[in-house]
Design a protein around this motif. Structure first.
Motif, mmCIF file in Angstrom:
data_model
loop_
_atom_site.group_PDB
_atom_site.id
_atom_site.type_symbol
_atom_site.label_atom_id
_atom_site.label_comp_id
_atom_site.label_asym_id
_atom_site.label_seq_id
_atom_site.Cartn_x
_atom_site.Cartn_y
_atom_site.Cartn_z
ATOM 1 N N TYR A 165 0.843 -1.185 0.000
ATOM 2 C CA TYR A 165 0.000 0.000 0.000
ATOM 3 C C TYR A 165 0.885 1.243 0.000
ATOM 4 O O TYR A 165 2.021 1.223 0.476
ATOM 5 C CB TYR A 165 -0.890 0.054 1.245
ATOM 6 N N GLN A 175 0.704 5.399 1.234
ATOM 7 C CA GLN A 175 -0.054 6.305 2.076
ATOM 8 C C GLN A 175 0.569 7.696 2.034
ATOM 9 O O GLN A 175 1.771 7.843 2.232
ATOM 10 C CB GLN A 175 -0.085 5.794 3.524
ATOM 11 N N TYR A 213 0.822 11.294 3.868
ATOM 12 C CA TYR A 213 0.829 11.603 5.297
ATOM 13 C C TYR A 213 -0.571 11.890 5.826
ATOM 14 O O TYR A 213 -1.267 12.765 5.312
ATOM 15 C CB TYR A 213 1.749 12.773 5.590
ATOM 16 N N GLY A 214 -0.978 11.148 6.861
ATOM 17 C CA GLY A 214 -2.253 11.401 7.520
ATOM 18 C C GLY A 214 -3.475 11.013 6.728
ATOM 19 O O GLY A 214 -4.588 11.354 7.121
ATOM 20 N N GLU A 215 -3.287 10.286 5.634
ATOM 21 C CA GLU A 215 -4.422 9.901 4.795
ATOM 22 C C GLU A 215 -4.585 8.389 4.773
ATOM 23 O O GLU A 215 -3.837 7.645 5.395
ATOM 24 C CB GLU A 215 -4.230 10.448 3.380
ATOM 25 N N GLY A 216 -5.595 7.946 4.032
ATOM 26 C CA GLY A 216 -5.842 6.511 3.931
ATOM 27 C C GLY A 216 -4.815 5.812 3.066
ATOM 28 O O GLY A 216 -3.967 6.433 2.441
ATOM 29 N N LEU A 217 -4.905 4.494 3.041
ATOM 30 C CA LEU A 217 -3.973 3.673 2.274
ATOM 31 C C LEU A 217 -4.512 3.417 0.878
ATOM 32 O O LEU A 217 -5.700 3.124 0.705
ATOM 33 C CB LEU A 217 -3.760 2.332 2.981
ATOM 34 N N PHE A 265 -4.287 0.981 -2.285
ATOM 35 C CA PHE A 265 -3.856 -0.363 -2.655
ATOM 36 C C PHE A 265 -2.997 -0.323 -3.914
ATOM 37 O O PHE A 265 -3.355 0.296 -4.910
ATOM 38 C CB PHE A 265 -5.086 -1.243 -2.889
ATOM 39 N N LEU A 293 3.746 0.843 2.659
ATOM 40 C CA LEU A 293 3.494 -0.136 3.705
ATOM 41 C C LEU A 293 3.303 -1.519 3.101
ATOM 42 O O LEU A 293 2.580 -1.673 2.106
ATOM 43 C CB LEU A 293 2.224 0.223 4.473
#
Lengths: 116, 114
Positions: free
Chosen positions: B35, B37, B39-43, B45, B88
């Motif tokens: 994944y 990401q 900063y501070g947001e969703g992942l 795919f 990630l």
């Protein structure tokens, strides 16, 4: 096609309070998972809901509870908030891939919770 | 419990350079996810790998799964500023009742300098 949505975007609470976070899954997805992501860390699995039942849980205390509704949307509730609960809370929806247990998860933008 | 170690933890590269991020598991990998990401947001795919030796590509990003080594690598060719973010890796890990849950690494922070 709307993806995973979460509300609210940001939230500030005081220690000892209770909070409810909401998640709407991607269209066609029936499984919702919740994750906690502390600053500088990877997401930590909290629990997973399927058919309105909690079917999987990570190492989180009972202060963390959830619910899934018939339309597959979900809520995460946290009671007796601690400073350490400050984090980005992510919701992910999924459907099982054919032939196996692995599943592709789609994540929402998250809710940033700050506990003061 | 399964643990994932990512290396490096942070990376700064010049635009146009290639780079590789590694993800090593403490246990056998059954399903491995990558994944991205902001900063501070969703992942977001990127890819999922399930079979040993499997390799997948999307645009300039290639991921491989080496099941024998319990390792996966993510390779970016000719990096661009748009590739900046946190990468990630996540792995399927057995949970109670036979259902899977995903365990994540700590992430690799990538900066691309124009």
């Amino acid at each position: 096609d709307a993806g995973v949505t979460q509300s609210p975007t940001h939230l500030i609470k005081t220690r000892g309070q209770q909070v409810t976070l909401r998640c709407s899954p991607k269209s066609g997805h029936d499984t919702v998972s919740w994750y906690q992501q502390a600053l500088g860390q990877g997401p930590q699995f909290i629990f997973q809901y399927y058919e309105e039942e909690e079917r999987q849980r990570g190492n989180f205390p009972d202060r963390f509870s959830g619910h899934q509704f018939p339309n597959y949307s979900s809520e995460l509730n946290v009671n007796a908030l601690l400073l350490g609960d400050s984090a980005l809370y992510l919701c992910a929806s999924s459907f099982p891939l054919a032939g196996g247990n692995s599943y592709e998860q789609y994540f929402g933008p998250g809710t940033r919770l700050t506990v003061t | 419990s399964q643990e994932l170690e990512q290396s490096p933890q942070s990376l700064i590269v010049q635009e146009g350079k290639n780079l590789t991020i590694n993800c090593t598991s403490s246990k056998t990998l059954y399903g491995l996810y990558w994944y991205k990401q902001k900063y501070g947001e969703g992942l977001i795919f990127l890819m999922m790998l399930q079979k040993g030796g499997e390799e997948k590509s999307h645009e300039k990003i290639t991921a491989k799964l080496d099941e024998k080594k319990q390792q996966s690598s993510l390779h970016i060719t000719a990096s661009q500023p748009s590739h900046a973010g946190i990468y990630l890796c996540g792995a399927d890990s057995p949970g109670s009742g036979g259902y899977q849950k995903v365990t994540f690494g700590i992430g690799t922070k990538l900066q691309v300098i124009p």
